[in-house]
Design a protein around this motif. Structure first.
Motif, PDB file in Angstrom:
ATOM      1  N   LEU A 192       0.832  -1.207   0.000  1.00 39.68           N
ATOM      2  CA  LEU A 192       0.000   0.000   0.000  1.00 39.68           C
ATOM      3  C   LEU A 192       0.865   1.254   0.000  1.00 39.68           C
ATOM      4  O   LEU A 192       0.513   2.260  -0.632  1.00 39.68           O
ATOM      5  N   LEU A 193       1.993   1.208   0.661  1.00 36.91           N
ATOM      6  CA  LEU A 193       2.861   2.383   0.753  1.00 36.91           C
ATOM      7  C   LEU A 193       3.570   2.678  -0.567  1.00 36.91           C
ATOM      8  O   LEU A 193       4.139   3.758  -0.732  1.00 36.91           O
ATOM      9  N   ASP A 194       3.559   1.715  -1.486  1.00 33.84           N
ATOM     10  CA  ASP A 194       4.188   1.915  -2.789  1.00 33.84           C
ATOM     11  C   ASP A 194       3.193   2.296  -3.872  1.00 33.84           C
ATOM     12  O   ASP A 194       3.561   2.409  -5.041  1.00 33.84           O
ATOM     13  N   SER A 195       1.932   2.503  -3.501  1.00 32.88           N
ATOM     14  CA  SER A 195       0.917   2.873  -4.485  1.00 32.88           C
ATOM     15  C   SER A 195       1.170   4.300  -4.985  1.00 32.88           C
ATOM     16  O   SER A 195       1.887   5.068  -4.340  1.00 32.88           O
ATOM     17  N   PRO A 196       0.601   4.677  -6.128  1.00 26.15           N
ATOM     18  CA  PRO A 196       0.816   6.028  -6.662  1.00 26.15           C
ATOM     19  C   PRO A 196       0.378   7.138  -5.703  1.00 26.15           C
ATOM     20  O   PRO A 196       0.969   8.215  -5.687  1.00 26.15           O
ATOM     21  N   THR A 197      -0.665   6.871  -4.935  1.00 26.73           N
ATOM     22  CA  THR A 197      -1.144   7.859  -3.960  1.00 26.73           C
ATOM     23  C   THR A 197      -1.257   7.193  -2.589  1.00 26.73           C
ATOM     24  O   THR A 197      -2.357   6.907  -2.125  1.00 26.73           O
ATOM     25  N   PRO A 198      -0.128   6.953  -1.931  1.00 19.29           N
ATOM     26  CA  PRO A 198      -0.170   6.275  -0.632  1.00 19.29           C
ATOM     27  C   PRO A 198      -0.776   7.171   0.438  1.00 19.29           C
ATOM     28  O   PRO A 198      -0.705   8.405   0.348  1.00 19.29           O
ATOM     29  N   PRO A 199      -1.377   6.582   1.457  1.00 22.92           N
ATOM     30  CA  PRO A 199      -1.900   7.394   2.554  1.00 22.92           C
ATOM     31  C   PRO A 199      -0.763   7.967   3.386  1.00 22.92           C
ATOM     32  O   PRO A 199       0.364   7.466   3.357  1.00 22.92           O
ATOM     33  N   VAL A 200      -1.059   9.026   4.114  1.00 26.89           N
ATOM     34  CA  VAL A 200      -0.133   9.484   5.146  1.00 26.89           C
ATOM     35  C   VAL A 200      -0.205   8.469   6.279  1.00 26.89           C
ATOM     36  O   VAL A 200      -1.292   8.157   6.773  1.00 26.89           O
ATOM     37  N   LEU A 201       0.938   7.921   6.664  1.00 26.48           N
ATOM     38  CA  LEU A 201       0.983   6.914   7.723  1.00 26.48           C
ATOM     39  C   LEU A 201       1.734   7.486   8.919  1.00 26.48           C
ATOM     40  O   LEU A 201       2.922   7.783   8.833  1.00 26.48           O
ATOM     41  N   TRP A 202       1.015   7.645  10.028  1.00 22.50           N
ATOM     42  CA  TRP A 202       1.610   8.156  11.268  1.00 22.50           C
ATOM     43  C   TRP A 202       1.607   7.012  12.276  1.00 22.50           C
ATOM     44  O   TRP A 202       0.551   6.498  12.635  1.00 22.50           O
ATOM     45  N   VAL A 203       2.777   6.597  12.713  1.00 18.86           N
ATOM     46  CA  VAL A 203       2.895   5.430  13.579  1.00 18.86           C
ATOM     47  C   VAL A 203       3.543   5.817  14.901  1.00 18.86           C
ATOM     48  O   VAL A 203       4.567   6.504  14.923  1.00 18.86           O
TER      49      VAL A 203
END
Length: 261
Positions: A130-141
């Motif tokens: 998912l993180l490599d998709s053209p429009t990945p989400p902002v991921l805050w961990v």
């Protein structure tokens, strides 16, 4: 579902009131943006006189490679514009290495065959794409410091995992990682794992998980409560820069231990 609702002469709001959800959610169900939970599908069938038709469709729609209790949340992650995660003991799945995921899966399913373990690990790795998709989400961990210290899979495996975590946080502009240190003491999320998801055209949702079970939360008031707890944990965590430094230090410590005789 829309056909059945219109045949009953009900608006989305009217139908929502009768099954104890909002008209907005009815609209999302009809547009296939959200999947109704089993109890809502049952209530809709009873109200609309459709036998078990909607319940059967719900079961078909919920077929997934991941654990049943996580299926809805896994699908929503694919649509989210931002994802915020907190984990107290393990690195979140979207940022796991294959070796680390395998060690966790083997620990969680000690009596399963190698083939089953391979399937679980493959599915988890697919989710990470998912993180490599053209429009990945902002991921805050936010991860608790405990997750950096437990040698899951041995020191070599956890060292590799922490190196990967550091790389993701330092090279991906849409990935932000914070560590909640031992010194922060108690926090509202200390004994659970939480994922918050925000969408461009739908209300936010949350997912909470414990061992072998999880729950998708869509009630607005409860989602806001979980979001407030997440904000408190975020305020107690180290800055992203300090967090990356701690992650690198922990990785070096495990790497050193891995080479000790």
């Amino acid at each position: 579902m829309r056909r059945l609702r219109e045949a009953a002469g009900l608006s989305q709001n009217e139908l929502g009131e009768r099954v104890f959800c909002s008209g907005t959610y009815i609209g999302l169900f009809e547009a296939a943006e959200r999947r109704p939970q089993a109890e809502i599908s049952r209530a809709l069938d009873e109200l609309l006189g459709s036998g078990e038709h909607l319940q059967r469709l719900c079961r078909l729609a919920r077929t997934s490679k991941v654990a049943g209790y996580f299926a809805d949340a896994a699908e929503l992650q694919q649509r989210a514009v931002s994802i915020a995660e907190y984990s107290s003991m393990v690195i979140p799945g979207l940022l796991q290495t294959e070796s680390y995921a395998r060690a966790l899966t083997r620990a969680a399913h000690p009596y399963s065959s190698g083939e089953i373990i391979d399937g679980h690990v493959r599915t988890r790795m697919e989710r990470g794409s998912l993180l490599d998709s053209p429009t990945p989400p902002v991921l805050w961990v936010i991860v608790h410091e405990a997750a950096l210290r437990v040698p899951v899979g041995g020191d070599a495996v956890i060292a590799e995992q922490l190196d990967h975590l550091h790389t993701q946080g330092s090279t991906r502009p849409r990935v932000v990682i914070q560590v909640l240190p031992f010194s922060a003491g108690a926090n509202p999320l200390l004994d659970t794992a939480v994922t918050l998801m925000h969408f461009a055209d739908a209300p936010p949702a949350a997912y909470t998980e414990s061992a072998y079970s999880g729950e998708l939360v869509e009630d607005t008031a409860l989602v806001e409560h979980i979001s407030s707890a997440y904000d408190l944990a975020r305020a107690s965590a180290l800055s992203p820069e300090a967090s990356l430094s701690l992650i690198r230090s922990a990785a070096k410590g495990h790497a050193t231990d891995a080479h000790l005789p």
